[in-house]
Design an enzyme around this catalytic site. Sequence first.
Site, PDB file in Angstrom:
ATOM      1  N   ASP A 117       0.808  -1.049   0.205  1.00  0.00           N
ATOM      2  CA  ASP A 117      -0.315   0.362   0.355  1.00  0.00           C
ATOM      3  C   ASP A 117       0.870   1.124   0.339  1.00  0.00           C
ATOM      4  O   ASP A 117       1.788   1.447   0.648  1.00  0.00           O
ATOM      5  CB  ASP A 117      -1.202   0.123   1.025  1.00  0.00           C
ATOM      6  CG  ASP A 117      -1.839   0.868   1.127  1.00  0.00           C
ATOM      7  OD1 ASP A 117      -1.934   1.398  -0.016  1.00  0.00           O
ATOM      8  OD2 ASP A 117      -2.920   1.508   2.463  1.00  0.00           O
ATOM      9  N   HIS A 124      -4.079  14.162   0.274  1.00  0.00           N
ATOM     10  CA  HIS A 124      -4.026  13.223   1.865  1.00  0.00           C
ATOM     11  C   HIS A 124      -2.697  13.114   2.918  1.00  0.00           C
ATOM     12  O   HIS A 124      -2.964  12.953   3.685  1.00  0.00           O
ATOM     13  CB  HIS A 124      -3.921  12.018   1.192  1.00  0.00           C
ATOM     14  CG  HIS A 124      -4.546  10.417   2.856  1.00  0.00           C
ATOM     15  ND1 HIS A 124      -5.248  10.828   2.991  1.00  0.00           N
ATOM     16  CD2 HIS A 124      -3.053   9.595   3.014  1.00  0.00           C
ATOM     17  CE1 HIS A 124      -5.387   9.491   4.341  1.00  0.00           C
ATOM     18  NE2 HIS A 124      -3.472   9.048   3.895  1.00  0.00           N
ATOM     19  N   GLU A 190     -10.341   4.021   3.655  1.00  0.00           N
ATOM     20  CA  GLU A 190      -9.023   4.681   3.288  1.00  0.00           C
ATOM     21  C   GLU A 190      -9.365   4.444   1.595  1.00  0.00           C
ATOM     22  O   GLU A 190      -9.635   2.636   1.184  1.00  0.00           O
ATOM     23  CB  GLU A 190      -8.415   4.629   3.507  1.00  0.00           C
ATOM     24  CG  GLU A 190      -7.410   5.171   4.359  1.00  0.00           C
ATOM     25  CD  GLU A 190      -6.097   4.676   4.763  1.00  0.00           C
ATOM     26  OE1 GLU A 190      -5.393   4.466   4.158  1.00  0.00           O
ATOM     27  OE2 GLU A 190      -5.544   5.849   5.773  1.00  0.00           O
ATOM     28  N   GLU A 192      -9.665   4.239  -2.111  1.00  0.00           N
ATOM     29  CA  GLU A 192      -8.079   3.916  -2.977  1.00  0.00           C
ATOM     30  C   GLU A 192      -8.129   2.986  -3.912  1.00  0.00           C
ATOM     31  O   GLU A 192      -9.379   2.163  -4.179  1.00  0.00           O
ATOM     32  CB  GLU A 192      -7.027   2.839  -2.469  1.00  0.00           C
ATOM     33  CG  GLU A 192      -6.664   3.686  -0.503  1.00  0.00           C
ATOM     34  CD  GLU A 192      -5.312   3.299  -0.162  1.00  0.00           C
ATOM     35  OE1 GLU A 192      -4.739   2.686  -1.084  1.00  0.00           O
ATOM     36  OE2 GLU A 192      -5.057   3.332   1.305  1.00  0.00           O
ATOM     37  N   ASP A 224      -8.973   0.415   1.884  1.00  0.00           N
ATOM     38  CA  ASP A 224      -8.134   0.426   2.937  1.00  0.00           C
ATOM     39  C   ASP A 224      -8.982   0.488   4.514  1.00  0.00           C
ATOM     40  O   ASP A 224      -8.338   1.243   5.009  1.00  0.00           O
ATOM     41  CB  ASP A 224      -7.037   0.645   2.741  1.00  0.00           C
ATOM     42  CG  ASP A 224      -5.713   0.670   3.957  1.00  0.00           C
ATOM     43  OD1 ASP A 224      -5.798  -0.302   4.813  1.00  0.00           O
ATOM     44  OD2 ASP A 224      -4.694   1.395   4.330  1.00  0.00           O
ATOM     45  N   ARG A 228      -7.701   4.084  13.626  1.00  0.00           N
ATOM     46  CA  ARG A 228      -6.406   4.974  14.013  1.00  0.00           C
ATOM     47  C   ARG A 228      -5.910   5.162  15.446  1.00  0.00           C
ATOM     48  O   ARG A 228      -5.041   5.569  15.166  1.00  0.00           O
ATOM     49  CB  ARG A 228      -7.214   6.435  13.829  1.00  0.00           C
ATOM     50  CG  ARG A 228      -7.911   6.560  11.918  1.00  0.00           C
ATOM     51  CD  ARG A 228      -6.509   6.529  11.153  1.00  0.00           C
ATOM     52  NE  ARG A 228      -7.872   6.405  10.074  1.00  0.00           N
ATOM     53  CZ  ARG A 228      -6.894   6.206   9.379  1.00  0.00           C
ATOM     54  NH1 ARG A 228      -6.138   6.048   8.672  1.00  0.00           N
ATOM     55  NH2 ARG A 228      -7.326   7.058   6.833  1.00  0.00           N
ATOM     56  N   GLN A 231      -3.884   2.068  15.061  1.00  0.00           N
ATOM     57  CA  GLN A 231      -2.416   2.631  14.158  1.00  0.00           C
ATOM     58  C   GLN A 231      -1.715   3.897  15.550  1.00  0.00           C
ATOM     59  O   GLN A 231      -0.415   3.732  14.809  1.00  0.00           O
ATOM     60  CB  GLN A 231      -3.455   3.208  12.902  1.00  0.00           C
ATOM     61  CG  GLN A 231      -2.017   3.544  11.819  1.00  0.00           C
ATOM     62  CD  GLN A 231      -2.584   4.699  10.547  1.00  0.00           C
ATOM     63  OE1 GLN A 231      -3.973   4.421  10.595  1.00  0.00           O
ATOM     64  NE2 GLN A 231      -2.137   5.289   9.848  1.00  0.00           N
ATOM     65  N   LYS A 244      -4.429  -2.020   9.675  1.00  0.00           N
ATOM     66  CA  LYS A 244      -4.870  -1.668   9.200  1.00  0.00           C
ATOM     67  C   LYS A 244      -4.898  -3.772   8.480  1.00  0.00           C
ATOM     68  O   LYS A 244      -5.637  -3.626   7.498  1.00  0.00           O
ATOM     69  CB  LYS A 244      -2.732  -1.640   7.460  1.00  0.00           C
ATOM     70  CG  LYS A 244      -2.852  -0.431   7.988  1.00  0.00           C
ATOM     71  CD  LYS A 244      -4.119   1.303   7.380  1.00  0.00           C
ATOM     72  CE  LYS A 244      -3.346   2.637   7.213  1.00  0.00           C
ATOM     73  NZ  LYS A 244      -4.183   3.469   6.938  1.00  0.00           N
ATOM     74  N   THR A 248      -8.930  -5.917   4.431  1.00  0.00           N
ATOM     75  CA  THR A 248      -8.801  -4.640   2.991  1.00  0.00           C
ATOM     76  C   THR A 248      -9.725  -4.982   1.994  1.00  0.00           C
ATOM     77  O   THR A 248      -9.593  -6.593   1.672  1.00  0.00           O
ATOM     78  CB  THR A 248      -6.703  -4.825   2.300  1.00  0.00           C
ATOM     79  OG1 THR A 248      -6.208  -4.541   3.339  1.00  0.00           O
ATOM     80  CG2 THR A 248      -6.979  -3.759   1.812  1.00  0.00           C
ATOM     81  N   GLU A 349     -10.239  12.240   7.407  1.00  0.00           N
ATOM     82  CA  GLU A 349      -9.988  14.101   6.835  1.00  0.00           C
ATOM     83  C   GLU A 349     -11.236  14.802   7.036  1.00  0.00           C
ATOM     84  O   GLU A 349     -11.632  16.188   7.119  1.00  0.00           O
ATOM     85  CB  GLU A 349      -9.098  13.865   5.547  1.00  0.00           C
ATOM     86  CG  GLU A 349      -7.850  13.268   5.559  1.00  0.00           C
ATOM     87  CD  GLU A 349      -7.604  13.369   4.060  1.00  0.00           C
ATOM     88  OE1 GLU A 349      -7.077  13.628   3.240  1.00  0.00           O
ATOM     89  OE2 GLU A 349      -7.704  11.612   3.648  1.00  0.00           O
TER      90      GLU A 349
HETATM   91 CA    CA Z   1      -4.115   3.127   3.033  1.00  0.00          CA
END
Ligand code: CA
Length: 402
Positions: A117, A124, A190, A192, A224, A228, A231, A244, A248, A349
Site C-alpha cells: 500500500d 492526503h 481509505e 484507494e 483500506d 486510527r 494505528q 490495517k 482490506t 480527513e
Molecule cells: Ca492506505
Amino acid sequence: MTGWVEVPDGSPFPVTNLPYGVFSTAEQSRRIGVALGEDVIDLAPLAEADGLDIARELALPTLNPLMAMGRPAWSAVRAWLSDLLATESRRNVVRSHLVAAQDVTLHLPFEVADYVDFYSSQHHAENVGRLFRPDGEPLTPNWKHLPIGYHGRAGTVVVSGADVVRPSGQRKTPAEEAPSFGPSARLDIEAEVGFVVGVPSRHGAPVGVDDFAEHVFGVCLLNDWSARDIQAWEYAPLGPFLGKSFATSVSPWVVPLEALTAARVDGPAQDPPVLPYLRRQEPWGLDLTLEVTWNGTVVSRPPFAGMYWTPDQQLAHLTVNGASLRTGDLFASGTVSGAGKAERGSFLELSWNGSEPLTLGDGSTRTFLEDGDEVAITAWAPGADGTRIGLGSVTGRILPAV
Ligand code: CA
C-alpha cells in the site's frame, strides 16, 4: 463500436469496459466471467465453442493463470470478445452464455500474492501531516523523492460485500498514562485504487517504469479499512501493522488497462525532479472519479487524476531493490484525496480528526464508523468512443467487535 449488444444507459459495464471477475451460481461452480450491462458472460464455454486454446485457463476459479499469460494473451482475449459482441451473426452464441448478474455470487477474483500500500496523494499526506504533526512540515522530507509505502497483509484481502468485524487492540492517547485494550473507537476507511500484477519478474531484476503495462493486468477499487487509534499507538517507528491488517476490501471486477486507454492522463509535474529510475516514460495517471457513500449518503468524490505518484513509478520503486513480482501481487495507490473538502478519501480527513462531524441523509451524525454502518466506494472513467465506464463498487459493513 457497439455492435448488437444493448446495455442500459448508465451501466458501468458497456462493451468498451469488459472487466474480469470470478462468479458462481446455484448450479455452476466458480469460473471466470466478464461483466456486460446487467449480465455476466460465462467466458470458458464461449471460448470453447470458438475453439480457443485459452478456454482451459478461462474455466479456472481464479484469474491468476490468465493474468500470468501476459499482455499478448490479454489483448487477444479482449479482441476476440469485442469482435464477438460486434458481430450480429454471433448474437445467439453469446446470448446462450449470459447469466443475469442478479443470479451470481462474486468472489475474490484473484489469489492475492503480496500486497503493498502506497501513500501517493499529496493532499492526503498533507492533511494527515497537519493533523498529527501540527508544528512541523506537513510532508516528511522523503515524500517528494520516493513513493512511500509499506507491505501489508495479503491473506486478509476480501471481496466487496464481505462484512468487517471491528478490530480490537491496544490504544493509548497522549493524555493517557498507559495503553488499554478494546475495540477500536476510531474505525475509518481509505478510498484507494488497486493495481493487479499479472506477469511476475525475476528476483534481483528491477522492473522499469516503462515496463508497467507488461506486468500490470488491471485495476480495481480498494478500501483500506484503518483503525486510527490502534494505528496511532503502534506505528512508530516501523509503520502500519495491526491498525490495517485486519481487512482490506477490493471490488470484484478487475478492469483491464486496455479499457482505460481514454482515461490516461499525465501525472502532475514533479518538483524537485525525481531520480532517473522514477522518471515517467508514458502517461499513467488515470482520470478516475471516485465516490464514497456512507449509509447511502455520498460524502466525498475524490479525483484520482491528481495523484502525485503514478502507478508506473510505484511499480518501479517497489522493485528497484530487486524485490520480485508474483502473479496476483496487489499494490494500492494510497488514500485518494483531492484539494477540496468534499474530495477527501478518509473519514479522518472528512471529519478533521473527529472535530467536524458529518451529517448523513437520515439526520444522524458521524465522525468514525459505527457498528452496522455500510460504506461503498465506486468510480467512473472515460471509456473508448465517448463512453463512460465504471469500476463497479467495493462495499463493506461493520460488525461489532467479538
Ligand atoms: Ca492506505
